[in-house]
Write a protein that holds these residues in place. Sequence first.
Motif, PDB file in Angstrom:
ATOM      1  N   ALA A 171       0.850  -1.195   0.000  1.00  0.00           N
ATOM      2  CA  ALA A 171       0.000   0.000   0.000  1.00  0.00           C
ATOM      3  C   ALA A 171       0.884   1.242   0.000  1.00  0.00           C
ATOM      4  O   ALA A 171       1.805   1.356   0.802  1.00  0.00           O
ATOM      5  CB  ALA A 171      -0.919   0.008   1.221  1.00  0.00           C
ATOM      6  N   LEU A 172       0.613   2.169  -0.909  1.00  0.00           N
ATOM      7  CA  LEU A 172       1.471   3.342  -1.050  1.00  0.00           C
ATOM      8  C   LEU A 172       1.199   4.401   0.009  1.00  0.00           C
ATOM      9  O   LEU A 172       2.085   5.186   0.352  1.00  0.00           O
ATOM     10  CB  LEU A 172       1.292   3.953  -2.446  1.00  0.00           C
ATOM     11  N   GLN A 173      -0.031   4.444   0.508  1.00  0.00           N
ATOM     12  CA  GLN A 173      -0.402   5.426   1.519  1.00  0.00           C
ATOM     13  C   GLN A 173      -1.381   4.779   2.486  1.00  0.00           C
ATOM     14  O   GLN A 173      -2.027   3.770   2.161  1.00  0.00           O
ATOM     15  CB  GLN A 173      -1.057   6.661   0.892  1.00  0.00           C
ATOM     16  N   TYR A 174      -1.518   5.388   3.661  1.00  0.00           N
ATOM     17  CA  TYR A 174      -2.454   4.893   4.666  1.00  0.00           C
ATOM     18  C   TYR A 174      -3.093   6.117   5.316  1.00  0.00           C
ATOM     19  O   TYR A 174      -2.437   6.843   6.046  1.00  0.00           O
ATOM     20  CB  TYR A 174      -1.717   4.043   5.702  1.00  0.00           C
ATOM     21  N   LEU A 175      -4.367   6.331   5.029  1.00  0.00           N
ATOM     22  CA  LEU A 175      -5.082   7.505   5.534  1.00  0.00           C
ATOM     23  C   LEU A 175      -6.123   7.057   6.544  1.00  0.00           C
ATOM     24  O   LEU A 175      -7.012   6.257   6.230  1.00  0.00           O
ATOM     25  CB  LEU A 175      -5.750   8.245   4.370  1.00  0.00           C
ATOM     26  N   VAL A 176      -6.005   7.548   7.782  1.00  0.00           N
ATOM     27  CA  VAL A 176      -6.878   7.117   8.870  1.00  0.00           C
ATOM     28  C   VAL A 176      -8.128   7.997   8.926  1.00  0.00           C
ATOM     29  O   VAL A 176      -8.054   9.222   8.917  1.00  0.00           O
ATOM     30  CB  VAL A 176      -6.129   7.173  10.214  1.00  0.00           C
ATOM     31  N   LYS A 177      -9.293   7.352   8.989  1.00  0.00           N
ATOM     32  CA  LYS A 177     -10.549   8.075   9.193  1.00  0.00           C
ATOM     33  C   LYS A 177     -10.660   8.484  10.665  1.00  0.00           C
ATOM     34  O   LYS A 177     -10.219   7.739  11.538  1.00  0.00           O
ATOM     35  CB  LYS A 177     -11.746   7.178   8.849  1.00  0.00           C
ATOM     36  N   PRO A 178     -11.291   9.622  10.931  1.00  0.00           N
ATOM     37  CA  PRO A 178     -11.784  10.610   9.977  1.00  0.00           C
ATOM     38  C   PRO A 178     -10.661  11.480   9.448  1.00  0.00           C
ATOM     39  O   PRO A 178      -9.635  11.649  10.105  1.00  0.00           O
ATOM     40  CB  PRO A 178     -12.769  11.446  10.810  1.00  0.00           C
ATOM     41  N   PHE A 179     -10.851  12.028   8.259  1.00  0.00           N
ATOM     42  CA  PHE A 179      -9.828  12.854   7.646  1.00  0.00           C
ATOM     43  C   PHE A 179     -10.492  14.011   6.914  1.00  0.00           C
ATOM     44  O   PHE A 179     -11.708  14.028   6.703  1.00  0.00           O
ATOM     45  CB  PHE A 179      -8.975  12.029   6.670  1.00  0.00           C
ATOM     46  N   THR A 180      -9.706  14.986   6.546  1.00  0.00           N
ATOM     47  CA  THR A 180     -10.211  16.141   5.809  1.00  0.00           C
ATOM     48  C   THR A 180      -9.966  15.956   4.318  1.00  0.00           C
ATOM     49  O   THR A 180      -9.186  15.094   3.890  1.00  0.00           O
ATOM     50  CB  THR A 180      -9.512  17.425   6.263  1.00  0.00           C
ATOM     51  N   PHE A 181     -10.621  16.775   3.524  1.00  0.00           N
ATOM     52  CA  PHE A 181     -10.363  16.782   2.084  1.00  0.00           C
ATOM     53  C   PHE A 181      -8.899  17.084   1.814  1.00  0.00           C
ATOM     54  O   PHE A 181      -8.260  16.469   0.954  1.00  0.00           O
ATOM     55  CB  PHE A 181     -11.242  17.813   1.384  1.00  0.00           C
ATOM     56  N   ALA A 182      -8.328  18.026   2.579  1.00  0.00           N
ATOM     57  CA  ALA A 182      -6.923  18.385   2.379  1.00  0.00           C
ATOM     58  C   ALA A 182      -6.009  17.194   2.625  1.00  0.00           C
ATOM     59  O   ALA A 182      -5.000  17.013   1.923  1.00  0.00           O
ATOM     60  CB  ALA A 182      -6.543  19.544   3.301  1.00  0.00           C
ATOM     61  N   GLY A 183      -6.357  16.352   3.599  1.00  0.00           N
ATOM     62  CA  GLY A 183      -5.541  15.179   3.876  1.00  0.00           C
ATOM     63  C   GLY A 183      -5.524  14.205   2.720  1.00  0.00           C
ATOM     64  O   GLY A 183      -4.470  13.687   2.339  1.00  0.00           O
ATOM     65  N   LEU A 184      -6.704  13.948   2.132  1.00  0.00           N
ATOM     66  CA  LEU A 184      -6.774  13.048   0.987  1.00  0.00           C
ATOM     67  C   LEU A 184      -6.138  13.681  -0.239  1.00  0.00           C
ATOM     68  O   LEU A 184      -5.425  13.016  -0.994  1.00  0.00           O
ATOM     69  CB  LEU A 184      -8.234  12.687   0.693  1.00  0.00           C
ATOM     70  N   ARG A 185      -6.376  14.959  -0.444  1.00  0.00           N
ATOM     71  CA  ARG A 185      -5.816  15.639  -1.617  1.00  0.00           C
ATOM     72  C   ARG A 185      -4.294  15.559  -1.619  1.00  0.00           C
ATOM     73  O   ARG A 185      -3.681  15.287  -2.663  1.00  0.00           O
ATOM     74  CB  ARG A 185      -6.253  17.104  -1.628  1.00  0.00           C
ATOM     75  N   SER A 186      -3.660  15.775  -0.473  1.00  0.00           N
ATOM     76  CA  SER A 186      -2.199  15.756  -0.420  1.00  0.00           C
ATOM     77  C   SER A 186      -1.662  14.381  -0.792  1.00  0.00           C
ATOM     78  O   SER A 186      -0.627  14.260  -1.457  1.00  0.00           O
ATOM     79  CB  SER A 186      -1.702  16.183   0.963  1.00  0.00           C
ATOM     80  N   LYS A 187      -2.354  13.320  -0.374  1.00  0.00           N
ATOM     81  CA  LYS A 187      -1.901  11.973  -0.700  1.00  0.00           C
ATOM     82  C   LYS A 187      -2.112  11.673  -2.180  1.00  0.00           C
ATOM     83  O   LYS A 187      -1.270  11.038  -2.823  1.00  0.00           O
ATOM     84  CB  LYS A 187      -2.612  10.956   0.188  1.00  0.00           C
ATOM     85  N   LEU A 188      -3.218  12.125  -2.741  1.00  0.00           N
ATOM     86  CA  LEU A 188      -3.446  11.921  -4.162  1.00  0.00           C
ATOM     87  C   LEU A 188      -2.432  12.707  -4.996  1.00  0.00           C
ATOM     88  O   LEU A 188      -1.933  12.213  -6.011  1.00  0.00           O
ATOM     89  CB  LEU A 188      -4.867  12.342  -4.535  1.00  0.00           C
ATOM     90  N   GLU A 189      -2.134  13.920  -4.567  1.00  0.00           N
ATOM     91  CA  GLU A 189      -1.163  14.722  -5.309  1.00  0.00           C
ATOM     92  C   GLU A 189       0.223  14.094  -5.257  1.00  0.00           C
ATOM     93  O   GLU A 189       0.958  14.090  -6.256  1.00  0.00           O
ATOM     94  CB  GLU A 189      -1.141  16.151  -4.763  1.00  0.00           C
ATOM     95  N   ALA A 190       0.598  13.543  -4.088  1.00  0.00           N
ATOM     96  CA  ALA A 190       1.884  12.861  -3.978  1.00  0.00           C
ATOM     97  C   ALA A 190       1.916  11.628  -4.871  1.00  0.00           C
ATOM     98  O   ALA A 190       2.919  11.342  -5.534  1.00  0.00           O
ATOM     99  CB  ALA A 190       2.165  12.484  -2.528  1.00  0.00           C
ATOM    100  N   TYR A 191       0.804  10.899  -4.904  1.00  0.00           N
ATOM    101  CA  TYR A 191       0.725   9.725  -5.764  1.00  0.00           C
ATOM    102  C   TYR A 191       0.805  10.127  -7.238  1.00  0.00           C
ATOM    103  O   TYR A 191       1.500   9.477  -8.036  1.00  0.00           O
ATOM    104  CB  TYR A 191      -0.574   8.964  -5.505  1.00  0.00           C
ATOM    105  N   GLY A 192       0.093  11.203  -7.593  1.00  0.00           N
ATOM    106  CA  GLY A 192       0.139  11.673  -8.973  1.00  0.00           C
ATOM    107  C   GLY A 192       1.543  12.069  -9.391  1.00  0.00           C
ATOM    108  O   GLY A 192       1.978  11.765 -10.518  1.00  0.00           O
ATOM    109  N   ALA A 193       2.264  12.732  -8.505  1.00  0.00           N
ATOM    110  CA  ALA A 193       3.639  13.123  -8.814  1.00  0.00           C
ATOM    111  C   ALA A 193       4.520  11.892  -9.006  1.00  0.00           C
ATOM    112  O   ALA A 193       5.382  11.847  -9.883  1.00  0.00           O
ATOM    113  CB  ALA A 193       4.195  13.997  -7.696  1.00  0.00           C
ATOM    114  N   LEU A 194       4.301  10.869  -8.169  1.00  0.00           N
ATOM    115  CA  LEU A 194       5.058   9.622  -8.309  1.00  0.00           C
ATOM    116  C   LEU A 194       4.782   8.975  -9.657  1.00  0.00           C
ATOM    117  O   LEU A 194       5.719   8.572 -10.363  1.00  0.00           O
ATOM    118  CB  LEU A 194       4.674   8.665  -7.183  1.00  0.00           C
TER     119      LEU A 194
END
Length: 232
Positions: A102-125
């Motif tokens: 798994a490339l990332q692990y995001l714990v609930k509850p989370f904010t939109f900003a938390g998910l966005r940062s992980k998606l952006e990091a994944y996109g850059a990768l």
Amino acid sequence: MNETPMRVLVVDDDMRVARINAAYVAKVPGFRVVAQTHSAAEALDFLTTHPVDLILLDHYLPDENGLDLVRRLRQLGHSTDVIMVTAARDLATVQTAMRLGALQYLVKPFTFAGLRSKLEAYGALRRTLDTGGEAEQAEVDRIFGALAAAGSPNDLPKGHSPTTAELVRQVLRSAGGALSTQQIADRAGISRQTAQRYLKLLERSGRVTLALRYGETGRPEHRYTWLPSEGP
């Protein structure tokens, strides 16, 4: 030229949460939700006939847990990338997710900003890897560092490990209350001095609160509590 959006499958047993997560993904440029499924069987059935770049995967599913699904996908030859999005906070689950890739692990509850940062990091990768060729050590370090540190309020100072920072965060998230520096160090398997360094960073970032508890000796004990984010 516009890049083709990365295809995302959202897997969550709660339909409401799945819709919220899908809406979050849709707000991040470069990503497109192709489906929402609510069980491991539904997800596996969809993946057998539809190409997907990324799975946002909950751990608690009605038929089997998310990590078992990842195991089956790998056994069947599916190399689809996975970001765990779950309320599972125990360190054994976190560690197993890492071992399964798994490339990332995001714990609930989370904010939109938390998910966005992980998606952006994944996109850059993905953009980096799609260029092909070879990478120098500095580029490899940058890729892995960006993934591990995604979602942290501030870039880590030189000499700090993103992996250790995430481990300390997970200990605090799963605690359910205040912990002393020594308790955090023991649960994370690191020294008290190392734990203190990372706790100071988290306190400055506003993710933990620090309270002093006075014992019989009169010397205060530092107690740290994780501040939960709002979100699904």
